[in-house]
Motif scaffolding. Structure first.
Motif, PDB file in Angstrom:
ATOM      1  N   SER A 242      -4.324 -61.767 -58.497  1.00  0.00           N
ATOM      2  CA  SER A 242      -3.924 -60.851 -59.561  1.00  0.00           C
ATOM      3  C   SER A 242      -2.424 -60.921 -59.779  1.00  0.00           C
ATOM      4  O   SER A 242      -1.672 -61.288 -58.884  1.00  0.00           O
ATOM      5  N   GLY A 243      -2.016 -60.540 -60.969  1.00  0.00           N
ATOM      6  CA  GLY A 243      -0.591 -60.545 -61.318  1.00  0.00           C
ATOM      7  C   GLY A 243      -0.386 -61.268 -62.634  1.00  0.00           C
ATOM      8  O   GLY A 243      -1.066 -62.263 -62.903  1.00  0.00           O
ATOM      9  N   THR A 244       0.541 -60.772 -63.459  1.00  0.00           N
ATOM     10  CA  THR A 244       0.836 -61.409 -64.743  1.00  0.00           C
ATOM     11  C   THR A 244       1.293 -62.844 -64.520  1.00  0.00           C
ATOM     12  O   THR A 244       2.136 -63.096 -63.669  1.00  0.00           O
ATOM     13  N   LEU A 245       0.710 -63.757 -65.265  1.00  0.00           N
ATOM     14  CA  LEU A 245       1.015 -65.175 -65.025  1.00  0.00           C
ATOM     15  C   LEU A 245       2.432 -65.540 -65.466  1.00  0.00           C
ATOM     16  O   LEU A 245       2.934 -65.037 -66.467  1.00  0.00           O
ATOM     17  N   ASN A 246       3.047 -66.429 -64.694  1.00  0.00           N
ATOM     18  CA  ASN A 246       4.397 -66.932 -64.952  1.00  0.00           C
ATOM     19  C   ASN A 246       4.287 -68.072 -65.968  1.00  0.00           C
ATOM     20  O   ASN A 246       4.252 -69.244 -65.612  1.00  0.00           O
ATOM     21  N   VAL A 247       4.179 -67.713 -67.242  1.00  0.00           N
ATOM     22  CA  VAL A 247       3.860 -68.719 -68.268  1.00  0.00           C
ATOM     23  C   VAL A 247       4.910 -69.848 -68.340  1.00  0.00           C
ATOM     24  O   VAL A 247       4.545 -71.026 -68.313  1.00  0.00           O
ATOM     25  N   PRO A 248       6.223 -69.540 -68.410  1.00  0.00           N
ATOM     26  CA  PRO A 248       7.186 -70.660 -68.434  1.00  0.00           C
ATOM     27  C   PRO A 248       7.087 -71.519 -67.183  1.00  0.00           C
ATOM     28  O   PRO A 248       7.174 -72.753 -67.252  1.00  0.00           O
ATOM     29  N   GLY A 249       6.887 -70.889 -66.033  1.00  0.00           N
ATOM     30  CA  GLY A 249       6.765 -71.617 -64.770  1.00  0.00           C
ATOM     31  C   GLY A 249       5.548 -72.533 -64.774  1.00  0.00           C
ATOM     32  O   GLY A 249       5.605 -73.680 -64.316  1.00  0.00           O
ATOM     33  N   ILE A 250       4.445 -72.042 -65.338  1.00  0.00           N
ATOM     34  CA  ILE A 250       3.202 -72.831 -65.374  1.00  0.00           C
ATOM     35  C   ILE A 250       3.356 -74.012 -66.343  1.00  0.00           C
ATOM     36  O   ILE A 250       2.948 -75.136 -66.047  1.00  0.00           O
ATOM     37  N   ALA A 251       3.991 -73.749 -67.504  1.00  0.00           N
ATOM     38  CA  ALA A 251       4.238 -74.844 -68.458  1.00  0.00           C
ATOM     39  C   ALA A 251       5.140 -75.889 -67.803  1.00  0.00           C
ATOM     40  O   ALA A 251       4.939 -77.100 -67.967  1.00  0.00           O
ATOM     41  N   GLY A 252       6.121 -75.429 -67.027  1.00  0.00           N
ATOM     42  CA  GLY A 252       7.033 -76.345 -66.329  1.00  0.00           C
ATOM     43  C   GLY A 252       6.324 -77.109 -65.230  1.00  0.00           C
ATOM     44  O   GLY A 252       6.560 -78.313 -65.042  1.00  0.00           O
ATOM     45  N   PHE A 253       5.437 -76.438 -64.534  1.00  0.00           N
ATOM     46  CA  PHE A 253       4.648 -77.083 -63.476  1.00  0.00           C
ATOM     47  C   PHE A 253       3.896 -78.275 -64.053  1.00  0.00           C
ATOM     48  O   PHE A 253       3.950 -79.397 -63.529  1.00  0.00           O
TER      49      PHE A 253
END
Ligand code: PMP
Length: 403
Positions: A242-253
């Motif tokens: 659970s937890g709001t997803l780290n969208v910029p981090g995921i796109a960077g991943f």
């Protein structure tokens, strides 16, 4: 022209590739939506970015279904979620876990926490080359074994474990296999099918992506793995994380992984050439240099060497303003104990204190490698000049050879 200081500590972390930054930027600026907001454009475009990244990641590790990729904050969390998650959910099936003595602390300390809860942990030893023996693994398995957790590549010495063979053993005995691939993802090929991996930890900041972004692959069929969550809340990520997803981090991943996979063959060939050259120069200019761990089964960018009679910490102090490297593991540098990984290889106390990790990466050049070889050789010579033990040994050596 060489720009100083030179960064040569890529097992600790990697710089953000500018292409990755460009892929992240839109999600740090206009597209700031919460990927769980399904009812407006902002949320939908964030969700699209997350799912595209999930599908890409699935492809790069050979997974069957995108939903098997769970986003986390990095490999520390992925390792904790995999090991605690499986142990807590399958406790009724057995209470035995097998790992190795050279795992990262996020695996070792999780195991030791579980020991406190009544789990039994077997820590497999490694050979002098830094590799586990398959017969040790087979012998350690009991009918209580529920999980094997062995890393792909080691963060200190870069040695690569026989992951496909471990996966085969695990499959034969119906045991889940977790593999910490933080150091190997994007550097050497990974395929969770052919390697028989059930859970796989990855971290973006080891492959030129952002810090604070990671993933855990969790196999959903043959066998289906389920987890007890570590974090409870909004039910994101199948309620496993659970937890709001780290969208910029995921796109960077995903962008970092895409680049690393596309350029893997060329990059590893280039890094291997640079690493080989660096070691050759060390051996040419510095007497008594030893490489710790197998040179053959090793990440192309890693060189962990001991310079006899020279304290690693003293050498670091002398060179670290100019060349950024590490002694022992960067993650355990609060202690001056010799590294537990080197101890596990059987490197004796004094020599274990003399080790330096050179971690070459994407932006290192041949000029930097040449400069490093000379600079380190000079520093080692200087330190040995003031070492009584070194002088004593040299004296003994000359008197015994001039009989
Ligand atoms: N496992 C290994 C092998 C590592 O090298 C690291 C990073 N030092 C980790 C796990 C932890 O990764 P993160 O920094 O993403 O939490």
């Amino acid at each position: 022209m060489i720009k100083l200081p030179i960064y040569m500590d890529h097992q600790s972390t990697t710089p953000l590739d500018s292409r990755v930054l460009s892929a992240m930027k839109p999600y740090l600026e206009g597209m700031f939506g919460n990927a769980s907001s399904r009812h407006h454009r902002f949320g939908v475009e964030a969700r699209e970015a997350v799912e595209t990244a999930r599908e890409q990641t699935r492809k790069y590790i050979g997974a069957r279904h995108a939903k098997e990729v769970v986003w986390t904050s990095g490999a520390t969390e992925s390792n904790n979620l995999a090991i605690q998650g499986v142990s807590h959910l399958y406790r009724k099936r057995g209470n035995h876990i097998i790992t190795s003595v050279i795992e990262h602390k996020s695996v070792l300390d999780t195991c030791s926490f579980l020991e406190g809860e009544g789990f039994r942990i077997t820590y497999l030893p490694v050979t002098q080359e830094g590799i586990i023996r398959l017969q040790d693994l087979e012998q350690a398995i009991t009918d209580q074994t529920i999980l094997i957790s062995i890393m792909h590549a080691n963060n200190e010495i870069g040695t690569i474990q026989p992951v496909a063979e471990i996966g085969e053993v695990a499959k034969k005995r119906n045991i889940f296999f977790h593999c910490d691939a933080s150091q190997s993802a994007g550097k050497i090929p990974i395929d969770v099918q052919t390697m028989g991996i059930d859970l796989l930890s990855i971290s973006a900041h080891k492959m030129y992506g952002p810090k604070g972004a990671g993933a855990l692959y969790v196999r959903s069929e043959n066998p289906r793995v389920r987890l007890q969550p570590l974090i409870f809340g909004g039910g994101q990520e199948e309620a496993w994380r659970s937890g709001t997803l780290n969208v910029p981090g995921i796109a960077g991943f995903a962008k970092a992984f895409e680049i690393a996979v596309a350029e893997m063959a060329d990059e590893s060939e280039r890094l291997l050439r640079l690493r080989t050259q660096l070691f050759e120069w060390f051996r040419k200019y510095i007497p008594e240099v030893h490489c710790n761990g197998s040179l053959q089964y090793r990440l192309p960018g890693n060189l962990n060497v001991s310079f006899a009679y020279v304290e690693g910490e003293a050498l670091l102090e002398l060179i670290n303003q100019t060349i950024a490297v590490s002694s022992g593991s960067a993650c355990s540098q609060t202690t001056l104990e010799p590294s537990y990984v080197l101890k596990a290889l059987g490197v004796q106390g004094d020599l274990a204190h003399t080790s330096i990790r050179f971690g070459l990466g994407r932006f290192n050049t041949a000029e930097e490698v040449m400069f490093t070889a000379h600079y380190v050789a000079e520093a080692v010579a200087k330190l040995r000049e003031s070492s009584a033990l070194y002088k004593e040994t040299q004296k003994k050596l000359t008197s015994s050879t001039t009989v």
